[in-house]
Structure formats: structure tokens, C-alpha cells
Design a protein around this motif. Structure first.
Motif: not given
Length: 207
Positions: A153-174
Motif C-alpha cells: 500500500e505504501r511502499g518503502n522509500s528507504h530500499v526503493r520499493w514502490s507501492k503496488v496497490c495503486d495497480v492491484y487495487s482489488r487484490f489489495c482490498e480483498h
């Protein structure tokens, strides 16, 4: 002459009379081979057990059926036009979600067995131990899955991990819905265990 020296009411059966005096005249010894009385069933504990059974089943099914396929646009380098790529998110791609499904399935199976054995007096202690293990499984699975969900949902800027729930919104909600249901089941199992301990404490002769 000998019968006159016997005290009044003395029958000669000393073992029988002393046993009656020790146990009390109103004591009734159980008949040989009589079946032991079954422990009473608490309706509140049964209702909580059924709720945990249904909640863990729902959480495991929702997470196991969670899958989303979507198309994302990848920017090309230089003059290369952007590309459209089809990507899929599944619960098997995350070890935290796999552990979540397995843990909830195990708790579901245990609750089903505990409901069957709830009328057996010899199953009280094993069921309590099983509730402790189920509680640990649920809380650990919820913690691992929630942490992975927040990372998506939020990612991790310290290790440069991008958030993915903006792409997989339904998957994250379930996934978050399944985690929430499992968390409620964990608290219900905690209340169930506390009620069982309180019942045994009240019935104990040591306190």
C-alpha cells in the motif's frame, strides 16, 4: 452371654459400619460400570467456536481465491514508445499470504474437531492447548500478512520499493478484508480461551 456384651446396634460388620461413618450416611456410591457424566456445554463457548470456524474458513477462501490480472504501461527508453504489459498478482507470490492461508485452514480444522469433542471430559486439556496454538497461528499470520499489505500500500522509500496497490487495487482490498476477518477470529479465540480458563478456575477445588 456373649450377645449381651455386644453394644446395642453392633452388627459385627466393622468394615461396613466404619465406611458408612467415614463417607457419611447420605453418601451414595456410584454403581460399578456406570458411565461418567459428560461435562456441560457452554452455549457461549460453542457460539464463539462456531464463529471462529466460519471466520477462518472465510478468510482462507477469500485469500486463496484472490487474484487480479491487469495491464500496465511501461515507459520505453529514448524514442521507444511505451509498452503495455499484462501482469498478474496472486496470493501464492507472497510467502506471508501462503502462511496466512495455511494457518487459517489449520485453525478451521482444529475448531471442527474441537466442536466434535466438546462433550468429552478427557478432551478439555488437549482443546485448551490447541486453542493456544491456534491463537499463536492466527496472530502471527495476521501480523505477517498485514505487514506485507502495508508494504504494497505504501511502499518503502528507504530500499526503493514502490507501492503496488495503486495497480492491484482489488487484490489489495480483498487481501486486507481477509486479514481483518482473521484478526477478528483471533480475538474471538482469545475470548474463548479466557472463558475456558475461567470456568476451570471456578470448578477447581484448590482455590
Amino acid at each position: 452371654m456373649e450377645s449381651r456384651l455386644k453394644p446395642a446396634g453392633f452388627s459385627g460388620n466393622f468394615e461396613h459400619s466404619s465406611r458408612r461413618g467415614y463417607m457419611g450416611s447420605a453418601a451414595v456410591l456410584p454403581a460399578a460400570g456406570a458411565a461418567k457424566a459428560r461435562p456441560p456445554v457452554d452455549p457461549c463457548c460453542v457460539a464463539l467456536r462456531v464463529f471462529v470456524l466460519a471466520a477462518t474458513l472465510a478468510a482462507a477462501v477469500v485469500m486463496a481465491a484472490n487474484r487480479q490480472t491487469t495491464t500496465v504501461q511501461v515507459a520505453g527508453a529514448g524514442a521507444v514508445p511505451p509498452l503495455k504489459v499484462t501482469v498478474t498478482a496472486k496470493w501464492t507470490y507472497s510467502s506471508a499470504f501462503v502462511y496466512f492461508v495455511v494457518a487459517n485452514a489449520m485453525v478451521f480444522a482444529f475448531c471442527a474437531g474441537a466442536l466434535v469433542a466438546c462433550r468429552s471430559r478427557s478432551a478439555v486439556v488437549p482443546v485448551m492447548v490447541g486453542d493456544l496454538v491456534a491463537l499463536a497461528l492466527l496472530f502471527s499470520a495476521v501480523g505477517a500478512s498485514a505487514q506485507f499489505g502495508l508494504l504494497g500500500e505504501r511502499g518503502n522509500s528507504h530500499v526503493r520499493w514502490s507501492k503496488v496497490c495503486d495497480v492491484y487495487s482489488r487484490f489489495c482490498e480483498h487481501a486486507m478484508a481477509a486479514v481483518a476477518v482473521s484478526l477478528i477470529a483471533a480475538f474471538a479465540d482469545l475470548i474463548l480461551l479466557m472463558l475456558t480458563i475461567l470456568t476451570i478456575h471456578k470448578a477447581s477445588s484448590y482455590y
